[in-house]
Write a protein that holds these residues in place. Structure first.
Motif, PDB file in Angstrom:
ATOM      1  N   MET A  30      38.851  -2.061   7.920  1.00 28.71           N
ATOM      2  CA  MET A  30      40.104  -2.639   7.420  1.00 28.71           C
ATOM      3  C   MET A  30      39.893  -3.864   6.540  1.00 28.71           C
ATOM      4  O   MET A  30      39.166  -4.783   6.893  1.00 28.71           O
ATOM      5  N   ASP A  68      50.808   0.416  10.291  1.00 36.88           N
ATOM      6  CA  ASP A  68      49.925   1.549  10.613  1.00 36.88           C
ATOM      7  C   ASP A  68      50.676   2.783  11.096  1.00 36.88           C
ATOM      8  O   ASP A  68      50.065   3.776  11.482  1.00 36.88           O
ATOM      9  N   ARG A 141      38.532   3.076  21.516  1.00 38.81           N
ATOM     10  CA  ARG A 141      39.989   3.067  21.676  1.00 38.81           C
ATOM     11  C   ARG A 141      40.438   3.699  23.001  1.00 38.81           C
ATOM     12  O   ARG A 141      40.896   3.000  23.888  1.00 38.81           O
ATOM     13  N   TYR A 169      35.292   4.840  15.173  1.00 38.93           N
ATOM     14  CA  TYR A 169      36.023   4.331  16.325  1.00 38.93           C
ATOM     15  C   TYR A 169      37.011   5.329  16.919  1.00 38.93           C
ATOM     16  O   TYR A 169      37.499   5.137  18.026  1.00 38.93           O
ATOM     17  N   HIS A 170      37.331   6.371  16.162  1.00 38.25           N
ATOM     18  CA  HIS A 170      38.182   7.453  16.652  1.00 38.25           C
ATOM     19  C   HIS A 170      37.408   8.756  16.465  1.00 38.25           C
ATOM     20  O   HIS A 170      36.664   8.901  15.477  1.00 38.25           O
ATOM     21  N   ASP A 172      38.445  11.453  15.256  1.00 34.18           N
ATOM     22  CA  ASP A 172      38.750  12.108  13.976  1.00 34.18           C
ATOM     23  C   ASP A 172      38.083  11.431  12.771  1.00 34.18           C
ATOM     24  O   ASP A 172      38.260  11.861  11.632  1.00 34.18           O
ATOM     25  N   THR A 173      37.325  10.354  13.003  1.00 37.69           N
ATOM     26  CA  THR A 173      36.550   9.763  11.905  1.00 37.69           C
ATOM     27  C   THR A 173      35.177  10.447  11.773  1.00 37.69           C
ATOM     28  O   THR A 173      34.483  10.233  10.789  1.00 37.69           O
ATOM     29  N   GLY A 260      41.058   2.252   7.313  1.00 38.03           N
ATOM     30  CA  GLY A 260      40.223   3.047   8.208  1.00 38.03           C
ATOM     31  C   GLY A 260      40.832   4.389   8.549  1.00 38.03           C
ATOM     32  O   GLY A 260      40.608   4.926   9.643  1.00 38.03           O
ATOM     33  N   GLY A 261      41.609   4.938   7.613  1.00 43.15           N
ATOM     34  CA  GLY A 261      42.228   6.238   7.873  1.00 43.15           C
ATOM     35  C   GLY A 261      42.215   7.126   6.638  1.00 43.15           C
ATOM     36  O   GLY A 261      41.994   6.651   5.530  1.00 43.15           O
TER      37      GLY A 261
HETATM   38  N1  ARG Z   1      44.382   1.017  10.971  1.00 43.44           N
HETATM   39  C1  ARG Z   1      44.554   2.087  11.910  1.00 43.44           C
HETATM   40  C2  ARG Z   1      43.957   1.709  13.258  1.00 43.44           C
HETATM   41  O1  ARG Z   1      42.916   1.112  13.279  1.00 43.44           O
HETATM   42  C3  ARG Z   1      43.926   3.337  11.392  1.00 43.44           C
HETATM   43  C4  ARG Z   1      44.175   4.513  12.291  1.00 43.44           C
HETATM   44  C5  ARG Z   1      43.589   5.755  11.744  1.00 43.44           C
HETATM   45  N2  ARG Z   1      43.961   6.864  12.503  1.00 43.44           N
HETATM   46  C6  ARG Z   1      43.122   7.757  12.987  1.00 43.44           C
HETATM   47  N3  ARG Z   1      43.626   8.793  13.560  1.00 43.44           N
HETATM   48  N4  ARG Z   1      41.825   7.623  12.908  1.00 43.44           N
HETATM   49  O2  ARG Z   1      44.500   1.987  14.287  1.00 43.44           O
END
Ligand code: ARG
Length: 270
Positions: A30, A68, A141, A169-170, A172-173, A260-261
């Motif tokens: 971010m 967001d 998360r 961090y997720h 889906d990344t 970050g998305g």
């Molecule tokens: N700025 C958001 C966060 O950090 C980005 C979320 C992206 N969403 C995702 N599904 N990866 O929460």
């Protein structure tokens, strides 16, 4: 044979980027100033690419002060008419929860998870490749133990995925299901045990390289035989996808990557 979600999907939910900005930093990507008209254009292009595959895009109105909320994929996880609601780790995003709950209620979803102690970030960390297999990420998360509860929304196998790199961090990344037997994925974002699990459960999985991972290529969304991805898919990956019968549509997600998305984060599969 198990039916892939990418073949079955009929409807998705998106939130227009009217109030999208980058005002805080809760993940390592971010920063930077969002070009709002450009973000709107990129969002429209993504929406068109989804509609082109015959999928209906529903929209939920954005709320000022919740920058967001555009990443609606984090609102929960859906199985049939059941939703398991998210509980955001960062207070910056908690304000989104009540708006999602309202939408799910007025669209007749059976609500689960309206009161629990763990964190859970919905489709950001959890996704189905087929409706009998839930990929369940945890680390930065979501909490691992929440998946004992998420189970109540249906009858499926939960594959716990340990996320070990703070940049990813997720789930889906670093992971995007492609059909029922493949995925785009970035191995080093996962523990050794999870890498093994992915390789054995998804024999056709395609590994992306460091450069593609950094371009958010795994934050793609597969619909029918098209993989809609941020720009940066290598020739090698395109060939591997083509061998499995998939085409690639690249869309510029530069504005959303400042938060970050990208593609997968902007879309909730209904
Ligand atoms: N700025 C958001 C966060 O950090 C980005 C979320 C992206 N969403 C995702 N599904 N990866 O929460």
């Amino acid at each position: 044979m198990k039916k892939a979600v990418s073949d079955l999907i009929q409807k998705v939910l998106m939130v227009p980027p009217k109030h999208f900005t980058v005002e805080y930093a809760i993940n390592p990507w971010m920063g930077g100033k969002v070009d709002q008209p450009k973000a709107q254009q990129q969002w429209d292009t993504l929406k068109e690419a989804i509609e082109k595959q015959g999928v209906k895009v529903l929209t939920l109105d954005p709320v000022k002060g919740l920058p967001d909320m555009v990443f609606v994929c984090n609102s929960g996880i859906i199985h049939d008419k059941n939703v398991y609601l998210s509980k955001f780790r960062h207070p910056e995003r908690s304000g989104e929860e009540k708006h999602y709950l309202e939408w799910f209620k007025s669209n007749n979803y059976k609500i689960h998870g309206d009161n629990y102690s763990e964190y859970f970030e919905g489709g950001g960390d959890a996704c189905f490749s087929d409706y009998k297999t839930l990929w369940a990420g945890y680390g930065a998360r979501s909490n691992k133990s929440v998946y004992e509860k998420v189970k109540e929304i249906g009858d499926f196998t939960t594959v716990i995925c340990d996320l070990v790199d703070p940049k990813f961090y997720h789930l889906d990344t670093c992971f995007c299901p492609v059909g029922a037997t493949s995925a785009l994925w970035y191995p080093s974002a996962f523990s050794d045990a999870t890498q093994k699990e992915i390789r054995s459960r998804l024999p056709d999985a395609i590994e992306v390289d460091d450069k593609e991972a950094a371009a958010f290529v795994c934050n793609a969304i597969t619909i029918r035989k098209d993989v809609i991805s941020p720009i940066g898919v290598s020739e090698k990956t395109k060939q591997a996808l083509s061998k499995l019968g998939y085409t690639v549509t690249e869309v510029d997600m530069s504005e959303f990557m400042k938060s970050g998305g990208a593609c997968q984060c902007l879309v909730l599969k209904l």
